[in-house]
Write a protein that holds these residues in place. Sequence first.
Motif: not given
Length: 695
Positions: A198-226
Motif C-alpha cells: 500500500l505504501r507504493d500505491d497512490d491510485s486511490k488518492l488521485a481523486a482527492a489530489k485533484a479535488d480537495r473537497s472530497i477530503f475536506t467535506d469528509a473532515v467537516t462532517e466527521m468533526t462537527k460533533k468533536a
Amino acid sequence: MNQVVKLDRHDVIAIITINYPPVNALSAAVRRGLVDSVNAAISDPEVKAIVLTCAGRTFIAGDDIKEFGKPPQPPSWNEMMAVLENSPKPIVAAIHGNGLGGGLEVALVCHFRVATQDAKLGLPEVKLGLLPGAGGTQRLPRAVGPELAVKMIVGGDPISAADALKYGLIEEIVVDPASGGEAFARKVLAEKRPLRRLRDDDSKLAAAKADRSIFTDAVTEMTKKARGREAPFVAAGAVGFAIDLPFEEGLRRELEGFNKLFAGGQSKAQQYAFFAERAAKKIAGLPEGTESRPVNRVAIIGAGTMGGGIAMSFANAGIAVTLVETSQEQLKRGMGVMQKNWEATAKRGGIPQDAPAKRMALINGVVGLENVKKADLIIEAVFETMAVKKEVFSKLDQYAKPGAVLASNTSYLSIDEIAKATKRPQDVLGMHFFSPANVMKLCEVVRAAKTAPDALATAVSIAREIAKVPVVVGVCHGFVGNRMYDRSGKQAEKLLFEGALPQQVDAVMTKFGMPMGTFVMHDMAGLDIGWLSRKERGVKSEIADALCEAGRYGLKAGKGYYKYEAGSRAPLPDPEVERLIGETLERLGLKRRVVSDDEVLERLMYPIINEGAKILEEGIASRPSDLDVVWLYGFGWPIYRGGPMYWADQIGLDKVLAKLKEFHASLGDDFKPAPLLENLVAEGKKFGELKQPAR
C-alpha cells in the motif's frame, strides 16, 4: 516459534497462527513470535506464500493494554511492520472477529487481506484520544480512499466485512479464516499476482489530489460533533498528509501527531475512562462463581417515555419484550411514539429502512399486569411516586413467577422500601435507565439490602446485552448520578438570584464540554412539571414560578428560560426572561452583582465532586471511577476530562477543598466539605488512590 505464535507449513504455504487469548493483542511476545515466524518462512525455500491468522474468537484486536505505560520491549513496532511489508513472499492476512487498531495496521502491511462475513475492521484510536501510530493514517487512505479513511479514523467506528470488500480493504470474504486464507494464497500464486504494498500505491488518492473537497467535506462532517476534543482534528490532519506528502514524510508526521496526543492530558483522560468502564464491570462483594439467572422473556410495565425507551433498547438488541399498560389508549399512544422514533431514525439513515417494522414486531403490547406471568425479568417504569410503585410490586407477588427478577426504574426512591411491598425482596433491585432510555447508555443497577447476588448479576448481564453500561450502586436518595447532579442544579438556580443569567450559566457548562446547560435541559423537560410538583408540596422557587405564571413552560410552549422560534429547538436568550428575573429579585429585595464565569464553573462543578466524596464515604459506590462512568454515560461529561472525580485529581484536591471552604464561609452548608475529601488532602492522596469503598 514461541508459546503464543505457531508456524506450520502446508507444502508451499506457511501458516502463522497467533494464539494469545482473549483477543490476540500485540504483546511483545506476539511481536517477537511474528517476526521470527515470518523470517523463518522467508528463509524456507519450500515456502512460496504466507498466511497470517489467529486462533480463538478474533483476529488481532490491537495493542496489549497490559503493556500500557510500561517501557517498550523488543521487537519494536517498526521492526515488526517492516519484516511483514518487505517480505519478498506474499503475505495474506486472514481476519475474523475484530481487526481493530494495531490489528488492522498489521493487516495493512500485509500484501493481501481476506475476512470472514462477521468480521469488523477499524481504527478506533481516536476514542482513546490518540490516532493510529503505526502507519494507519497513511496506508488506510491508500487502501479505501481518503473519504472512507476519514470516517474510519476520525470517527473511530469499524466497518463490516461487506463494506471492506466493497471499498477494497479486503480481497475476499471467506468462511474460515485459516483455510480461506490458504485458498486465497494459492490463488495468488496460481495467478502470479504481484505483491501490493500500500505504501507504493497512490491510485486511490488521485481523486482527492485533484479535488480537495472530497477530503475536506469528509473532515467537516466527521468533526462537527468533536467540540473540545483534540484527537479527531489531529487525526484528520494526518489523513491529509497521505494526500499531500510522500509516504515516508507522512509516516513521520503521523508519529509526531501520535506523540503529541499521547503526551497530552486528553488522551490520558480518555484512556482513564476506558479502564474505568472496564473496572465498573467488576461487582464489589459478589461471591465468586455467582451465575446470573436465565432471561428468556422480559416484561416492561408502563409504556410512557421511560417504559417505551427501555422497550426500544431491548428491541434494538433483538430481544422480544412484553409491554404492559393499564389501558388500550395509553398503550396505543406509547406504541405510536416508538414507531415514530424509529421511523425518524430510519429517515435520517441511522438504521435500515426495514428496521422500524422489524423492531416493532418484537414488542408485544398488552393491557393488564397478569401478562407478566412468563417473564424472567420484569422492569417497572410507572409514575415516580412510592405509593404507585409499591402497589405495582405488591401485585407482582400475585403474577410474577418464582425467581423472576423484579426491577424498578425509579430515579430517586428507595429500593429497600419498594422491596418491602413484596414477599420476595431477594428478587428486587433497581435498574435506573437515563432519559431518553433508548439513547443514553448508562444503567444504574441499584443493589438493595436484600437483593440476592444472582439477581444482581442478572441485571448487570442483561444491561450489557442491550448495549448499556451498567454501574452497580447502593440505595440512597437519587442514587449516584441524580444525587450528584442535584447539587449542581441547585447552585445553577441560586446563581440566578445573585446576578447570573441562564445563558451565562449554560455557556459556562457547554464551554467546559457538557452537551447542554442546566436551563436548556429544564426547558426540554418542561418547566410546568416541576411547578406542579412544587405546588403539591407547598414549595416555591420564585424565578421558575414566575416563568410558569407567565406561560413560559419550556420548549413545548416555545418559551421558557429561553425563546424558541417555530419548529426550532435552538435556545435564544430572551430579554423578557431577564426582565422577569430582575423584577423577582427586586420584589425579594435582592441586588444583582457581576458573577464571573470562574465562579459559575466552581459553584456548578465542585459540589458534584464534594457529593461524590460523600457517596464514596457512605459506600454507595465501590470506586471513584464508577462515579466517573455514571457521569460520562449518564450526563455527557466530556470524555476528554475523564469524569468529575478524575478531573478533581487533575486540578488538585487541595484547590477544590480550599474553594469549598471559601464558599462554605460565605454561602453556607451547601458547600460543607466532605470528611473524605478533607482526609485525602491531609494525607496528600487522590481519589484515584482509593481502591475499595471508603466505608
